[in-house]
Design a protein around this motif. Structure first.
Motif, short mmCIF file in Angstrom:
data_model
loop_
_atom_site.label_atom_id
_atom_site.label_comp_id
_atom_site.label_asym_id
_atom_site.label_seq_id
_atom_site.Cartn_x
_atom_site.Cartn_y
_atom_site.Cartn_z
N TYR A 162 -86.62 -3.48 27.29
CA TYR A 162 -86.74 -3.56 25.85
C TYR A 162 -85.38 -3.31 25.19
N VAL A 163 -85.10 -4.07 24.15
CA VAL A 163 -83.87 -3.89 23.38
C VAL A 163 -84.17 -4.09 21.90
N THR A 164 -83.34 -3.47 21.07
CA THR A 164 -83.38 -3.78 19.65
C THR A 164 -82.52 -5.02 19.45
N GLN A 165 -82.60 -5.64 18.29
CA GLN A 165 -81.73 -6.79 18.02
C GLN A 165 -80.27 -6.37 18.06
N ILE A 166 -79.98 -5.18 17.56
CA ILE A 166 -78.61 -4.66 17.60
C ILE A 166 -78.16 -4.49 19.05
N GLY A 167 -79.06 -4.01 19.90
CA GLY A 167 -78.74 -3.85 21.32
C GLY A 167 -78.46 -5.17 21.99
N LEU A 168 -79.26 -6.20 21.70
CA LEU A 168 -79.02 -7.52 22.27
C LEU A 168 -77.71 -8.09 21.76
N ASP A 169 -77.44 -7.93 20.47
CA ASP A 169 -76.18 -8.41 19.91
C ASP A 169 -74.99 -7.75 20.60
N ALA A 170 -75.12 -6.45 20.91
CA ALA A 170 -74.04 -5.73 21.60
C ALA A 170 -73.85 -6.26 23.02
N LEU A 171 -74.95 -6.58 23.71
CA LEU A 171 -74.84 -7.16 25.05
C LEU A 171 -74.15 -8.52 25.00
N LEU A 172 -74.50 -9.33 24.02
CA LEU A 172 -73.89 -10.66 23.88
C LEU A 172 -72.41 -10.54 23.53
N ALA A 173 -72.06 -9.57 22.69
CA ALA A 173 -70.64 -9.34 22.36
C ALA A 173 -69.88 -8.87 23.59
#
Length: 167
Positions: free
Chosen positions: A30-41
């Motif tokens: 599970y991830v928050t949208q902020i967490g996914l954005d951080a992974l993509l960055a």
């Protein structure tokens, strides 16, 4: 050719890649949208590093590229298994994944605030705890006013939920 006839300096160094934050086997990522954005960055930065590896020394550049590719493989696995939980969809009156919870520590009467996030996003210095952490596990499904008890080695730590938000 047998490995016995290869010069020692020609042998490929196997890169040691530290593992990502622990996600227990079989547990949904599970991830928050902020967490996914951080992974993509992080992925973009890593790909940039791979492109910009200093190629002056062939052996060193190969080792650096192999190391970054191994890191990229672990990161891609996390991204591909990520399940975004939209905070607006969570029950606003109950502690669930993504909640920011304000707690009163009963023994000291002090307050503390945590957000329950994914394992890669967790950072206690920023008040973010992983959903698989003991503190998050005792808070899940609690409501304002409820008590949560964290069993430590030599004591119990009791918390009261003061406030829940999904910002």
């Amino acid at each position: 050719m047998s490995r016995g006839f290869i010069r020692e300096e020609d042998q490929e160094e196997i890169p040691i890649v530290p593992p990502r934050a622990d996600l227990p086997h079989g547990v949904t990522n599970y991830v928050t949208q902020i967490g996914l954005d951080a992974l993509l960055a992080e992925k973009e930065e890593l790909m940039e590093e791979i492109v910009n590896v200093d190629r002056t020394n062939e052996n060193e550049s190969r080792i650096a590229i192999n190391h970054n590719n191994a890191r990229l493989q672990l990161l891609n696995n996390r991204i591909s298994t990520a399940k975004v939980i939209h905070l607006a969809d969570q029950p606003q009156d109950e502690v669930r994944f993504g909640a920011t919870v304000t707690l009163k520590i009963m023994a000291t009467n002090k307050t503390q605030k945590f957000q329950i996030v994914g394992v890669d996003e967790a950072d206690i210095t920023k008040g973010k705890v992983s959903f698989v952490s003991p503190i998050a596990k005792i808070l899940i499904e609690k409501k304002v006013g409820d008590m949560a008890i964290l069993q430590l080695a030599k004591e119990e730590r009791v918390f009261q939920i003061l406030y829940i938000s999904y910002i």
